[in-house]
Design a protein around this motif. Sequence first.
Motif, short mmCIF file in Angstrom:
data_model
loop_
_atom_site.label_atom_id
_atom_site.label_comp_id
_atom_site.label_asym_id
_atom_site.label_seq_id
_atom_site.Cartn_x
_atom_site.Cartn_y
_atom_site.Cartn_z
N PHE A 107 -8.98 -7.93 -5.21
CA PHE A 107 -8.19 -6.71 -5.08
C PHE A 107 -8.77 -5.84 -3.99
CE2 PHE A 107 -11.45 -5.97 -8.20
CZ PHE A 107 -11.97 -4.72 -7.87
N THR A 108 -7.99 -4.90 -3.56
CA THR A 108 -8.43 -3.95 -2.55
C THR A 108 -8.82 -2.65 -3.25
OG1 THR A 108 -6.87 -4.90 -0.97
CG2 THR A 108 -7.76 -2.70 -0.45
N PRO A 109 -10.09 -2.30 -3.20
CA PRO A 109 -10.51 -1.05 -3.86
C PRO A 109 -9.90 0.16 -3.15
CG PRO A 109 -12.40 -2.22 -2.92
CD PRO A 109 -11.18 -2.99 -2.58
N LYS A 110 -9.55 1.17 -3.92
CA LYS A 110 -8.98 2.40 -3.37
C LYS A 110 -9.76 3.61 -3.90
CE LYS A 110 -4.34 0.66 -2.73
NZ LYS A 110 -2.93 0.94 -2.82
N THR A 111 -9.83 4.62 -3.04
CA THR A 111 -10.48 5.86 -3.45
C THR A 111 -9.54 6.63 -4.38
OG1 THR A 111 -9.58 7.18 -1.66
CG2 THR A 111 -11.67 6.02 -1.22
N LYS A 112 -10.07 7.64 -5.06
CA LYS A 112 -9.25 8.49 -5.91
C LYS A 112 -8.14 9.14 -5.10
CE LYS A 112 -9.54 12.39 -9.15
NZ LYS A 112 -8.16 12.62 -9.03
N GLU A 113 -8.47 9.59 -3.87
CA GLU A 113 -7.47 10.22 -2.99
C GLU A 113 -6.37 9.23 -2.62
OE1 GLU A 113 -10.86 10.50 -2.41
OE2 GLU A 113 -10.94 12.52 -3.25
N GLU A 114 -6.72 8.00 -2.32
CA GLU A 114 -5.72 6.99 -1.99
C GLU A 114 -4.80 6.73 -3.18
OE1 GLU A 114 -7.76 4.07 1.31
OE2 GLU A 114 -8.49 3.94 -0.76
N LEU A 115 -5.37 6.68 -4.36
CA LEU A 115 -4.57 6.46 -5.56
C LEU A 115 -3.64 7.64 -5.82
CD1 LEU A 115 -7.26 4.90 -7.90
CD2 LEU A 115 -5.32 3.74 -6.84
N ASP A 116 -4.12 8.86 -5.56
CA ASP A 116 -3.29 10.06 -5.76
C ASP A 116 -2.03 10.01 -4.90
OD1 ASP A 116 -4.88 11.26 -7.66
OD2 ASP A 116 -5.88 12.61 -6.26
N PHE A 117 -2.14 9.49 -3.68
CA PHE A 117 -1.03 9.51 -2.73
C PHE A 117 -0.27 8.19 -2.65
CE2 PHE A 117 -3.72 12.99 -1.39
CZ PHE A 117 -2.78 14.00 -1.18
N ASP A 118 -0.69 7.21 -3.43
CA ASP A 118 -0.12 5.86 -3.36
C ASP A 118 1.39 5.82 -3.55
OD1 ASP A 118 -1.19 3.47 -2.63
OD2 ASP A 118 -1.44 2.72 -4.67
N ASN A 119 1.91 6.52 -4.52
CA ASN A 119 3.34 6.43 -4.82
C ASN A 119 4.13 7.64 -4.37
OD1 ASN A 119 3.18 3.88 -6.13
ND2 ASN A 119 2.25 4.90 -7.88
N LEU A 120 3.58 8.42 -3.47
CA LEU A 120 4.26 9.62 -3.01
C LEU A 120 5.03 9.37 -1.71
CD1 LEU A 120 1.56 12.37 -3.61
CD2 LEU A 120 3.41 11.64 -5.11
N LEU A 121 6.09 10.12 -1.54
CA LEU A 121 6.82 10.10 -0.28
C LEU A 121 6.06 10.94 0.73
CD1 LEU A 121 10.36 10.90 -1.71
CD2 LEU A 121 9.65 8.73 -0.73
N PRO A 122 6.01 10.53 1.99
CA PRO A 122 5.41 11.39 3.02
C PRO A 122 6.26 12.65 3.19
CG PRO A 122 5.71 9.14 3.83
CD PRO A 122 6.41 9.24 2.50
N LYS A 123 5.65 13.72 3.66
CA LYS A 123 6.41 14.94 3.93
C LYS A 123 7.54 14.60 4.89
CE LYS A 123 2.55 18.15 3.63
NZ LYS A 123 1.78 19.19 4.34
#
Length: 152
Positions: free
Chosen positions: A3-19
Amino acid sequence: MRFTPKTKEELDFDNLLPKGEYDFEVAKTEDAVSKKSGKEMIKVNLKVFNGEGFNFVTDYLMEAMPFKLRHFFETISMIDAYNEGSVQAADLVGAAGKVQIDIKAASDQFPAKNSVKDYGSKAAKKADKDAAKPAFVKNAENDLDGKEEIPF
């Protein structure tokens, strides 16, 4: 397992739409009362379309945010209902338009999430704003034609 490890910040934004600006459809609505003010509002669950599918974003339409309320009704082509000053939440289901999506930063209690900055197309709003300028301002802008200084 690999698997590809992700930071907490990456996980927070993983399923969000960009502005940005997106098409939306009102999927679900609910007449509600604000916990802070005790005033009526409408909770809307928006189906926001990106190029690959959609995300759900929740927003609250209330009189305390008059620009956002009017822009919502303008973008869904229901300005007559807005001008009447009363609408039922159920009347909004299926309505569609443009929405400006932002990202609300994570807090200690909640992860980052998408939020509605405003409704309607930025390009259309700019065109409306430019059209409303007085003639002398438009003429001055046209006279500039690439010059840096304003002639008055």
